[in-house]
Design a protein around this motif. Structure first.
Motif, PDB file in Angstrom:
ATOM      1  N   TYR A  83       0.573  -1.005  -0.076  1.00 40.52           N
ATOM      2  CA  TYR A  83       0.022   0.160   0.267  1.00 40.52           C
ATOM      3  C   TYR A  83       0.973   0.914   0.052  1.00 40.52           C
ATOM      4  CZ  TYR A  83      -4.395  -2.832   1.093  1.00 40.52           C
ATOM      5  OH  TYR A  83      -5.127  -3.620   1.331  1.00 40.52           O
ATOM      6  N   ILE A  84       1.780   1.304   1.020  1.00 41.52           N
ATOM      7  CA  ILE A  84       2.646   2.465   1.054  1.00 41.52           C
ATOM      8  C   ILE A  84       3.558   2.858  -0.513  1.00 41.52           C
ATOM      9  CG2 ILE A  84       4.306   3.146   2.065  1.00 41.52           C
ATOM     10  CD1 ILE A  84       3.701   2.252   4.481  1.00 41.52           C
ATOM     11  N   ALA A  85       3.914   1.410  -0.720  1.00 43.34           N
ATOM     12  CA  ALA A  85       5.012   1.584  -2.380  1.00 43.34           C
ATOM     13  C   ALA A  85       4.149   2.373  -2.634  1.00 43.34           C
ATOM     14  CB  ALA A  85       5.135   0.435  -2.391  1.00 43.34           C
ATOM     15  N   SER A  86       2.701   2.011  -3.190  1.00 40.23           N
ATOM     16  CA  SER A  86       2.550   2.441  -4.892  1.00 40.23           C
ATOM     17  C   SER A  86       2.030   4.101  -4.171  1.00 40.23           C
ATOM     18  CB  SER A  86       0.499   1.827  -4.878  1.00 40.23           C
ATOM     19  OG  SER A  86      -0.064   2.071  -3.187  1.00 40.23           O
ATOM     20  N   GLU A  87       2.529   4.523  -2.991  1.00 40.53           N
ATOM     21  CA  GLU A  87       2.204   6.033  -3.032  1.00 40.53           C
ATOM     22  C   GLU A  87       3.343   6.690  -3.240  1.00 40.53           C
ATOM     23  OE1 GLU A  87      -0.544   8.260  -1.943  1.00 40.53           O
ATOM     24  OE2 GLU A  87      -1.834   6.285  -2.441  1.00 40.53           O
ATOM     25  N   GLY A 271       1.290   3.200  -8.434  1.00 43.82           N
ATOM     26  CA  GLY A 271       1.535   4.724  -8.018  1.00 43.82           C
ATOM     27  C   GLY A 271       1.739   5.697  -9.170  1.00 43.82           C
ATOM     28  N   ALA A 272       2.302   4.507 -10.363  1.00 44.96           N
ATOM     29  CA  ALA A 272       2.817   5.673 -11.272  1.00 44.96           C
ATOM     30  C   ALA A 272       1.827   5.176 -12.412  1.00 44.96           C
ATOM     31  CB  ALA A 272       3.550   5.083 -11.979  1.00 44.96           C
ATOM     32  N   ALA A 273       1.035   4.290 -12.439  1.00 44.32           N
ATOM     33  CA  ALA A 273      -0.323   4.276 -13.146  1.00 44.32           C
ATOM     34  C   ALA A 273      -1.326   4.869 -12.406  1.00 44.32           C
ATOM     35  CB  ALA A 273      -0.812   2.676 -13.728  1.00 44.32           C
ATOM     36  N   GLU A 274      -1.738   5.509 -11.118  1.00 42.16           N
ATOM     37  CA  GLU A 274      -2.773   6.379 -10.915  1.00 42.16           C
ATOM     38  C   GLU A 274      -2.513   8.067 -11.112  1.00 42.16           C
ATOM     39  OE1 GLU A 274      -5.649   6.045  -9.226  1.00 42.16           O
ATOM     40  OE2 GLU A 274      -5.140   4.590  -7.589  1.00 42.16           O
ATOM     41  N   LYS A 275      -1.158   8.111 -10.949  1.00 42.60           N
ATOM     42  CA  LYS A 275       0.019   9.534 -11.381  1.00 42.60           C
ATOM     43  C   LYS A 275      -0.614   9.880 -13.306  1.00 42.60           C
ATOM     44  CE  LYS A 275       3.651  12.550 -11.667  1.00 42.60           C
ATOM     45  NZ  LYS A 275       4.847  12.736 -11.371  1.00 42.60           N
ATOM     46  N   ILE A 309     -10.101   0.212 -14.163  1.00 43.60           N
ATOM     47  CA  ILE A 309     -10.211  -1.224 -13.526  1.00 43.60           C
ATOM     48  C   ILE A 309      -8.784  -1.611 -13.886  1.00 43.60           C
ATOM     49  CG2 ILE A 309     -11.740  -2.796 -14.484  1.00 43.60           C
ATOM     50  CD1 ILE A 309     -14.225  -1.335 -16.221  1.00 43.60           C
ATOM     51  N   GLU A 310      -8.753  -1.466 -14.969  1.00 48.60           N
ATOM     52  CA  GLU A 310      -6.966  -1.847 -14.942  1.00 48.60           C
ATOM     53  C   GLU A 310      -5.908  -2.135 -13.384  1.00 48.60           C
ATOM     54  OE1 GLU A 310      -6.184  -4.018 -16.327  1.00 48.60           O
ATOM     55  OE2 GLU A 310      -6.584  -4.196 -18.386  1.00 48.60           O
ATOM     56  N   ILE A 311      -6.009  -0.425 -12.655  1.00 47.66           N
ATOM     57  CA  ILE A 311      -5.784   0.116 -12.049  1.00 47.66           C
ATOM     58  C   ILE A 311      -6.063  -0.662 -10.783  1.00 47.66           C
ATOM     59  CG2 ILE A 311      -5.212   1.973 -10.283  1.00 47.66           C
ATOM     60  CD1 ILE A 311      -5.056   3.680 -12.750  1.00 47.66           C
ATOM     61  N   GLU A 312      -7.310  -0.893 -10.747  1.00 48.64           N
ATOM     62  CA  GLU A 312      -7.950  -2.184  -8.903  1.00 48.64           C
ATOM     63  C   GLU A 312      -7.254  -3.355  -9.690  1.00 48.64           C
ATOM     64  OE1 GLU A 312      -8.678  -0.287  -6.868  1.00 48.64           O
ATOM     65  OE2 GLU A 312      -8.613   1.374  -7.739  1.00 48.64           O
ATOM     66  N   ALA A 313      -7.344  -4.131 -10.641  1.00 50.70           N
ATOM     67  CA  ALA A 313      -7.338  -5.225 -11.187  1.00 50.70           C
ATOM     68  C   ALA A 313      -5.624  -5.347 -10.911  1.00 50.70           C
ATOM     69  CB  ALA A 313      -7.256  -5.869 -12.210  1.00 50.70           C
ATOM     70  N   MET A 314      -4.907  -4.764 -11.085  1.00 50.85           N
ATOM     71  CA  MET A 314      -3.713  -5.290 -11.176  1.00 50.85           C
ATOM     72  C   MET A 314      -3.600  -4.662  -9.122  1.00 50.85           C
ATOM     73  SD  MET A 314      -1.600  -2.918 -13.776  1.00 50.85           S
ATOM     74  CE  MET A 314      -2.131  -0.768 -14.309  1.00 50.85           C
ATOM     75  N   ARG A 315      -4.119  -3.965  -8.569  1.00 57.38           N
ATOM     76  CA  ARG A 315      -3.371  -3.468  -7.621  1.00 57.38           C
ATOM     77  C   ARG A 315      -4.066  -5.455  -6.458  1.00 57.38           C
ATOM     78  NH1 ARG A 315      -3.884   1.440  -5.378  1.00 57.38           N
ATOM     79  NH2 ARG A 315      -5.828   2.362  -6.538  1.00 57.38           N
ATOM     80  N   MET A 343       2.532  -9.368 -15.506  1.00 65.50           N
ATOM     81  CA  MET A 343       1.116  -8.558 -15.616  1.00 65.50           C
ATOM     82  C   MET A 343       1.515  -6.630 -15.869  1.00 65.50           C
ATOM     83  SD  MET A 343      -2.222  -8.869 -13.114  1.00 65.50           S
ATOM     84  CE  MET A 343      -3.438  -7.826 -14.316  1.00 65.50           C
ATOM     85  N   ILE A 344       2.101  -6.527 -14.758  1.00 68.61           N
ATOM     86  CA  ILE A 344       2.010  -5.144 -14.324  1.00 68.61           C
ATOM     87  C   ILE A 344       3.099  -3.824 -15.316  1.00 68.61           C
ATOM     88  CG2 ILE A 344       2.095  -3.772 -12.275  1.00 68.61           C
ATOM     89  CD1 ILE A 344       1.161  -5.150 -10.671  1.00 68.61           C
TER      90      ILE A 344
END
Length: 417
Positions: A83-87, A271-275, A309-315, A343-344
């Motif tokens: 969770y933290i690394a995604s930030e 996190g990169a995908a979120e950005k 949708i892809e971000i949530e699946a990857m998470r 995948m990611i």
């Protein structure tokens, strides 16, 4: 996420917004327009900014999260760290500010797990304190080293010293003046069984015979001063005691290092995908063409939807792999790690590419972070093993399971039932 990690997670998010983001903007500005040899040193003021942010992170207790269940780290589980690394992945400098950046994370984990007391005192302690950086020297220029059995750099024990000869390239971080130690994969036992021929040896970067030939570029960028270096080992002599764990145990150590390293990359990639998605949507709602906002033109609504949708699946895949590591151990959870590594990066590349398209020509320019983000993610499809290797491992396990030839079916079955 555990109750223990939730306050830390919120604290990390605040620190990135309040400290890292403003600092990194100033840091990048100071480093612009540098040429030649100057690119391999920090610009005046850059290290002051970086060290200031690191000191503040230490002061606030935001330091060394990556070591799971270790006395020398925060003691987070792999799941909580995910969770933290995604930030951390939302700003490329966030990891370094909190001493959680690659390749140091993997190298510190190796030293913490298998280093001798003397090795830990000399190298792990300053790495944990953020005083030096390190590199991992495995990839070879002339051999397909995604199959580690092909590693050809030789180390021969002569008296009380290992004498190393060979050639490596794309050794990330070795260009930095702060890089002081190379964990180097070598062949020490050519007559042993294939998985007992390789060893890992600690090579200080300033050892005579370590020749930094130059930087290998990534999409025409040299990534100075971090760099991805081409290195020759010319009769490099290091003490016998610089061997990690023991002769012929390189593959065993790689299971300690590569599993966490691969999943840490994938965690940050979320996190990169979120950005990228944030930038895509902001561009889509702030720009108009043909009488509509870009977000509402053509298939852009569906593109935005699919990205979310892809971000949530990857998470969820990353969290599942992290949980598998916590429950089963790194070796037994390796199939899950191979799954996310295959995948990611590919999916994140796709999302960043769509964000570039939404920005038009600006997307490939220096005026957004997207081009750099794309290059980084595309490189991850090769780093820590190319996609094909990870698909081979996952596909092979499925076939062996069906054929009844699996050594340990539990690593596939635990989370399926």
């Amino acid at each position: 996420m555990s109750a223990k990690a939730m306050p830390l997670y919120e604290h990390v998010k605040r620190f990135i917004v309040e400290v890292v983001n403003p600092m990194s903007a100033k840091y990048e500005e100071l480093g612009k327009n540098r040429h030649g040899a100057d690119r391999w040193q920090y610009a005046p003021g850059q290290l002051d900014l970086l060290e200031g942010a690191k000191a503040e992170a230490k002061k606030q207790g935001l330091w060394n999260f990556f070591l799971p269940d270790a006395e020398t780290g925060e003691g987070l589980s792999n799941l909580d760290y995910a969770y933290i690394a995604s930030e951390l992945g939302k700003n490329p400098m966030a990891s370094e500010c909190m001493n959680c950046s690659a390749p140091d994370t993997g190298n510190m984990e190796v030293l913490e797990r298998v280093g001798t007391p003397a090795q830990k005192e000399r190298w792990l302690k300053p790495l944990l304190n953020g005083e030096i950086r390190s590199a991992y020297a495995m990839t070879e220029l002339h051999h397909a080293s995604s199959d580690a059995k092909n590693v050809a750099t030789k180390a021969e024990l002569i008296g009380d010293e290992w004498v190393i000869n060979g050639e490596k390239h794309y050794i990330s971080g070795a260009g930095s003046p702060r890089c002081k130690i190379l964990i180097t994969m070598v062949r020490t036992s050519p007559d042993a069984p294939p998985h007992k021929q390789q060893s890992m040896i600690l090579v200080p970067k300033d050892t005579p015979g370590v020749e930094i030939v130059g930087a290998q570029h990534v999409f025409a960028e040299d990534h100075a001063p971090h760099g991805h270096m081409h290195i020759r080992f010319n009769n490099v002599r290091v003490p016998k005691d610089n061997m990690l764990l023991g002769e012929g145990r390189g593959f065993e150590i790689s299971q300690v290092r590569l599993g966490p390293g691969r999943i840490h990359h994938c965690m940050r990639s979320i996190g990169a995908a979120e950005k990228a998605l944030d930038l895509m949507v902001k561009r889509g709602v702030s720009r108009e063409a043909f009488g509509k906002k870009l977000a509402w033109l053509g298939g852009n609504v569906e593109i935005i939807s699919r990205a979310r949708i892809e971000i949530e699946a990857m998470r969820l895949m990353v969290l599942k792999a992290a949980k598998a590591m916590d429950v089963l151990g790194n070796r037994e959870a390796r199939i899950w790690v191979h799954m996310v590594k295959a995948m990611i990066p590919e999916q994140v590349c796709k999302i960043i590419d769509q964000a570039i398209q939404m920005h038009g020509a600006l997307g490939v320019s220096q005026h957004t972070p997207l081009a750099h983000m794309y290059a980084q993610q595309r490189t991850l499809r090769l780093a820590d093993g190319p996609d094909e290797v990870h698909h081979l491992v996952v596909g092979r396990s499925e076939i062996q399971r069906m054929e009844g030839n699996m050594d340990d079916a539990s690593m596939l079955q635990v989370f399926r039932n």
